[in-house]
Motif scaffolding. Structure first.
Motif, PDB file in Angstrom:
ATOM      1  N   ALA A   1     -10.674  10.613 -16.743  1.00 43.42           N
ATOM      2  CA  ALA A   1     -10.334   9.797 -15.567  1.00 43.42           C
ATOM      3  C   ALA A   1     -10.545  10.607 -14.287  1.00 43.42           C
ATOM      4  O   ALA A   1     -11.042  10.087 -13.280  1.00 43.42           O
ATOM      5  N   LEU A   2     -10.191  11.878 -14.333  1.00 39.64           N
ATOM      6  CA  LEU A   2     -10.366  12.750 -13.175  1.00 39.64           C
ATOM      7  C   LEU A   2     -11.846  12.913 -12.837  1.00 39.64           C
ATOM      8  O   LEU A   2     -12.228  12.914 -11.662  1.00 39.64           O
ATOM      9  N   LYS A   3     -12.677  13.017 -13.842  1.00 40.58           N
ATOM     10  CA  LYS A   3     -14.114  13.209 -13.626  1.00 40.58           C
ATOM     11  C   LYS A   3     -14.751  11.982 -12.980  1.00 40.58           C
ATOM     12  O   LYS A   3     -15.768  12.092 -12.291  1.00 40.58           O
ATOM     13  N   GLU A   4     -14.161  10.826 -13.192  1.00 39.91           N
ATOM     14  CA  GLU A   4     -14.658   9.624 -12.525  1.00 39.91           C
ATOM     15  C   GLU A   4     -14.427   9.712 -11.019  1.00 39.91           C
ATOM     16  O   GLU A   4     -15.192   9.158 -10.229  1.00 39.91           O
ATOM     17  N   VAL A   5     -13.373  10.401 -10.630  1.00 36.23           N
ATOM     18  CA  VAL A   5     -13.059  10.569  -9.208  1.00 36.23           C
ATOM     19  C   VAL A   5     -13.894  11.689  -8.606  1.00 36.23           C
ATOM     20  O   VAL A   5     -14.375  11.591  -7.478  1.00 36.23           O
ATOM     21  N   ASP A   6     -14.036  12.789  -9.357  1.00 39.38           N
ATOM     22  CA  ASP A   6     -14.821  13.933  -8.901  1.00 39.38           C
ATOM     23  C   ASP A   6     -15.784  14.352 -10.014  1.00 39.38           C
ATOM     24  O   ASP A   6     -15.436  15.150 -10.883  1.00 39.38           O
TER      25      ASP A   6
ATOM     26  N   ASP B   1       2.700   8.338   2.748  1.00 36.73           N
ATOM     27  CA  ASP B   1       4.018   7.848   2.349  1.00 36.73           C
ATOM     28  C   ASP B   1       4.709   8.786   1.371  1.00 36.73           C
ATOM     29  O   ASP B   1       5.936   8.941   1.400  1.00 36.73           O
ATOM     30  N   ILE B   2       3.924   9.379   0.478  1.00 40.68           N
ATOM     31  CA  ILE B   2       4.458  10.205  -0.607  1.00 40.68           C
ATOM     32  C   ILE B   2       3.500  11.374  -0.799  1.00 40.68           C
ATOM     33  O   ILE B   2       2.298  11.250  -0.584  1.00 40.68           O
ATOM     34  N   SER B   3       4.039  12.520  -1.217  1.00 39.00           N
ATOM     35  CA  SER B   3       3.159  13.631  -1.551  1.00 39.00           C
ATOM     36  C   SER B   3       3.716  14.425  -2.716  1.00 39.00           C
ATOM     37  O   SER B   3       4.891  14.306  -3.092  1.00 39.00           O
TER      38      SER B   3
ATOM     39  N   PRO C   1       0.821  -1.225   0.000  1.00 44.04           N
ATOM     40  CA  PRO C   1       0.000   0.000   0.000  1.00 44.04           C
ATOM     41  C   PRO C   1       0.849   1.266   0.000  1.00 44.04           C
ATOM     42  O   PRO C   1       1.872   1.349   0.673  1.00 44.04           O
ATOM     43  N   ILE C   2       0.405   2.249  -0.763  1.00 46.27           N
ATOM     44  CA  ILE C   2       1.048   3.556  -0.805  1.00 46.27           C
ATOM     45  C   ILE C   2      -0.043   4.620  -0.628  1.00 46.27           C
ATOM     46  O   ILE C   2      -1.007   4.658  -1.398  1.00 46.27           O
ATOM     47  N   LYS C   3       0.124   5.481   0.362  1.00 45.68           N
ATOM     48  CA  LYS C   3      -0.799   6.605   0.542  1.00 45.68           C
ATOM     49  C   LYS C   3      -0.145   7.855  -0.039  1.00 45.68           C
ATOM     50  O   LYS C   3       0.916   8.284   0.423  1.00 45.68           O
ATOM     51  N   PHE C   4      -0.788   8.420  -1.047  1.00 44.41           N
ATOM     52  CA  PHE C   4      -0.236   9.544  -1.806  1.00 44.41           C
ATOM     53  C   PHE C   4      -1.138  10.761  -1.647  1.00 44.41           C
ATOM     54  O   PHE C   4      -2.338  10.704  -1.917  1.00 44.41           O
ATOM     55  N   SER C   5      -0.554  11.864  -1.192  1.00 44.57           N
ATOM     56  CA  SER C   5      -1.306  13.111  -1.011  1.00 44.57           C
ATOM     57  C   SER C   5      -0.996  14.102  -2.119  1.00 44.57           C
ATOM     58  O   SER C   5       0.171  14.400  -2.395  1.00 44.57           O
ATOM     59  N   LEU C   6      -2.034  14.621  -2.728  1.00 39.22           N
ATOM     60  CA  LEU C   6      -1.879  15.712  -3.683  1.00 39.22           C
ATOM     61  C   LEU C   6      -1.694  17.020  -2.927  1.00 39.22           C
ATOM     62  O   LEU C   6      -1.875  17.066  -1.708  1.00 39.22           O
ATOM     63  N   ASP C   7      -1.377  18.077  -3.648  1.00 35.64           N
ATOM     64  CA  ASP C   7      -1.185  19.382  -3.009  1.00 35.64           C
ATOM     65  C   ASP C   7      -2.477  20.182  -2.920  1.00 35.64           C
ATOM     66  O   ASP C   7      -2.575  21.131  -2.147  1.00 35.64           O
TER      67      ASP C   7
ATOM     68  N   THR D   1      -3.359   4.784  -2.990  1.00 36.79           N
ATOM     69  CA  THR D   1      -4.511   5.600  -2.634  1.00 36.79           C
ATOM     70  C   THR D   1      -4.133   7.058  -2.860  1.00 36.79           C
ATOM     71  O   THR D   1      -3.097   7.513  -2.374  1.00 36.79           O
ATOM     72  N   ILE D   2      -4.967   7.797  -3.600  1.00 37.32           N
ATOM     73  CA  ILE D   2      -4.677   9.193  -3.919  1.00 37.32           C
ATOM     74  C   ILE D   2      -5.719  10.077  -3.262  1.00 37.32           C
ATOM     75  O   ILE D   2      -6.917   9.945  -3.529  1.00 37.32           O
ATOM     76  N   ASP D   3      -5.262  10.984  -2.402  1.00 32.63           N
ATOM     77  CA  ASP D   3      -6.170  11.894  -1.699  1.00 32.63           C
ATOM     78  C   ASP D   3      -5.888  13.339  -2.096  1.00 32.63           C
ATOM     79  O   ASP D   3      -4.737  13.721  -2.334  1.00 32.63           O
ATOM     80  N   SER D   4      -6.936  14.151  -2.150  1.00 34.07           N
ATOM     81  CA  SER D   4      -6.771  15.578  -2.418  1.00 34.07           C
ATOM     82  C   SER D   4      -6.075  16.233  -1.229  1.00 34.07           C
ATOM     83  O   SER D   4      -5.995  15.659  -0.141  1.00 34.07           O
ATOM     84  N   GLY D   5      -5.581  17.463  -1.439  1.00 32.49           N
ATOM     85  CA  GLY D   5      -4.850  18.154  -0.380  1.00 32.49           C
ATOM     86  C   GLY D   5      -5.394  19.544  -0.120  1.00 32.49           C
ATOM     87  O   GLY D   5      -6.394  19.960  -0.702  1.00 32.49           O
ATOM     88  N   ASN D   6      -4.696  20.276   0.744  1.00 32.15           N
ATOM     89  CA  ASN D   6      -5.115  21.636   1.097  1.00 32.15           C
ATOM     90  C   ASN D   6      -3.937  22.607   1.057  1.00 32.15           C
ATOM     91  O   ASN D   6      -3.867  23.546   1.818  1.00 32.15           O
TER      92      ASN D   6
END
Length: 340
Positions: free
Chosen positions: A260-265, A82-84, A29-35, A62-67
Motif C-alpha cells: 500500500a505504501l509503494k502505491e503512494v511512493d 488537524d492531526i499529526s 475532511p481530516i488533514k493528517f501529517s506524518l513525522d 489526507t495523509i502528507d509526509s513530514g520533515n
C-alpha cells in the motif's frame, strides 16, 4: 401506485436518505501529517486509508509526509493540519516554549521509544563512559540529540564530555562511516538500516538505546488541534479506531502494508521498508503492555517521570503535568485497541 408500490417507493427513499447521510458524513475532511517521509513506519496509516477504515468512520483523510516531529507539531499548532504523528517529548518542549499554542497527545503509538546512539565497534566505544572526549553528530532537530542531556545525566556524563557536530540528515551515517564523527544519534530503525546501506553489518555497530539506560520515555503518538478536540471528538475517536485497524493489519501482514505504501511512493525500496516496519513493530509498538491493554493508553507515573527527564534535557523550569500533555478522553474502548 398501490400498497406494494408505495412500500417500494418508501424503501427506496429511505435507502437514498441513508446514502445521502453517509455521503455527507464521509465528506468530513481530516488533514493528517506524518513525522517523516513515506517509510515503513508510516505504512499502517496508508493501509488504513486504502482499506477504507477512515471512510468507514465518515472521514476523508489526507495523509502528507513530514520533515520531523517539530514540523509535524507546528503544522497542527498553526491550524494547517488537524492531526499529526509526532514525538511526545518534542511536544513537551513545544508547549513549554509556546504556551498559547499548547496541545495534547491523544493516543500513544510507540510504547517504547527509538532514541539511540550509534558507534562503530572499531572505535573501541563499548560503554557510555567511553564517549568522553568524543564527537557526536546529528541534525540539530534530531530527537535523540535533543534528549542527550537526559542520557548523560542517567549515565554519569556531563554535556562538556562530548562535542556535537551538526549536519543534514542524509550525511549523518556517511560521516560516521568516514570517521568524521565518533558517533551519531538517531532513531534505531532509521540509523541501523542506513548504516547497513553503507556496508556496515549489525555486528560491527555499537548501539546505546536510551530505554536500556533507565530513560523510560514514550515515543511518537497522535496529537490533535484544539479545534478538533473541542469540536470534533467523535471524529477523533473514529480516526483512532481506524489507526488501530491499520496497525493491526500491518502487524499481521507487513507485506500488504508496504505494498500500500509503494502505491503512494513507487520509489521506496520494498525490502528495506519491510525491514523497517518489522523493526518498528518489534521494538516500538508491540510490547507486553500493549499486548495486555491495547494501543494508545499511557501510564501516568511513567509519563510523569519521562516529563521530568525531558524537562531536564530541555531546561524547562516548570515541568508540565501529565494532564497538560496527554488526554485519554478520545481513546477507543479496549476491544477497539487490541492489535492481536
Amino acid at each position: 401506485m398501490g400498497k406494494f408500490g408505495s412500500r417500494v417507493a418508501a424503501l427506496t427513499l429511505g435507502v437514498a436518505a441513508l446514502v445521502v447521510v453517509h455521503a455527507a458524513k464521509a465528506d468530513t475532511p481530516i488533514k493528517f501529517s506524518l513525522d517523516w517521509k513515506f517509510e515503513g513506519h508510516t505504512a499502517p496509516y496508508i493501509l488504513a486509508r486504502k482499506k477504507g477504515y477512515f471512510s468507514d468512520e465518515g472521514l476523508d483523510v489526507t495523509i502528507d509526509s513530514g520533515n520531523g516531529s517539530v514540523g509535524a507539531i507546528t503544522r497542527v499548532a498553526s491550524g494547517a493540519y488537524d492531526i499529526s504523528f509526532a514525538d511526545i517529548n518534542s511536544l513537551v518542549e513545544f508547549n513549554a516554549s509556546h504556551p498559547d499554542q499548547a496541545m495534547k497527545s491523544i493516543f500513544m503509538v510507540y510504547d517504547r521509544p527509538p532514541f539511540s546512539l550509534f558507534m562503530l565497534k572499531k572505535s573501541g566505544i563499548t560503554k557510555p563512559e567511553d564517549l568522553k572526549g568524543k564527537t557526536l553528530g546529528a541534525p540539530v532537530f534530531d530527537a535523540s540529540r535533543k534528549l542527550f542531556p537526559a542520557f548523560a545525566e542517567a549515565t554519569g556524563l556531563s554535556m562538556d564530555d562530548v562535542k556535537w557536530e551538526s549536519m543534514d540528515p542524509p550525511l549523518r551515517e556517511p560521516m560516521l562511516v568516514r570517521g568524521d564523527v565518533d558517533g551519531i544519534s538517531g532513531h534505531y530503525f532509521t540509523s541501523v538500516l542506513n548504516l547497513e546501506s553503507q556496508g556496515i553489518k549489525k555486528e560491527d555497530m555499537v548501539v546505546f538505546k536510551y530505554a536500556d539506560y533507565g530513560l523510560d520515555f514514550y515515543g511518537n503518538g497522535i496529537l490533535a488541534s484544539r479545534d478538533m478536540m473541542e469540536n470534533h471528538g467523535d471524529e477523533l475517536r473514529g480516526f483512532l479506531r481506524a489507526v488501530v485497524k491499520g496497525w493491526r493489519d500491518a502487524i499481521a501482514n507487513p507485506a500488504e502494508a508496504i505494498a500500500a505504501l509503494k502505491e503512494v511512493d513507487p520509489l521506496i525500496d520494498t525490502k528495506l521498508e519491510t525491514e523497517r516496519l518489522n523493526m518498528v513493530i518489534e521494538d516500538n509498538v508491540v510490547t507486553d503492555e500493549v499486548l495486555a491493554h491495547g494501543m494508545g493508553p499511557i501510564s501516568t507515573d511513567r509519563m510523569a517521570k519521562a516529563i521530568d527527564q525531558v524537562s531536564l534535557a530541555f531546561g524547562i523550569q516548570n515541568p508540565p503535568k501529565v494532564a497538560d500533555i496527554f488526554t485519554s478522553i478520545y481513546m477507543p474502548g479496549e476491544k477497539d485497541r487490541k492489535i492481536k
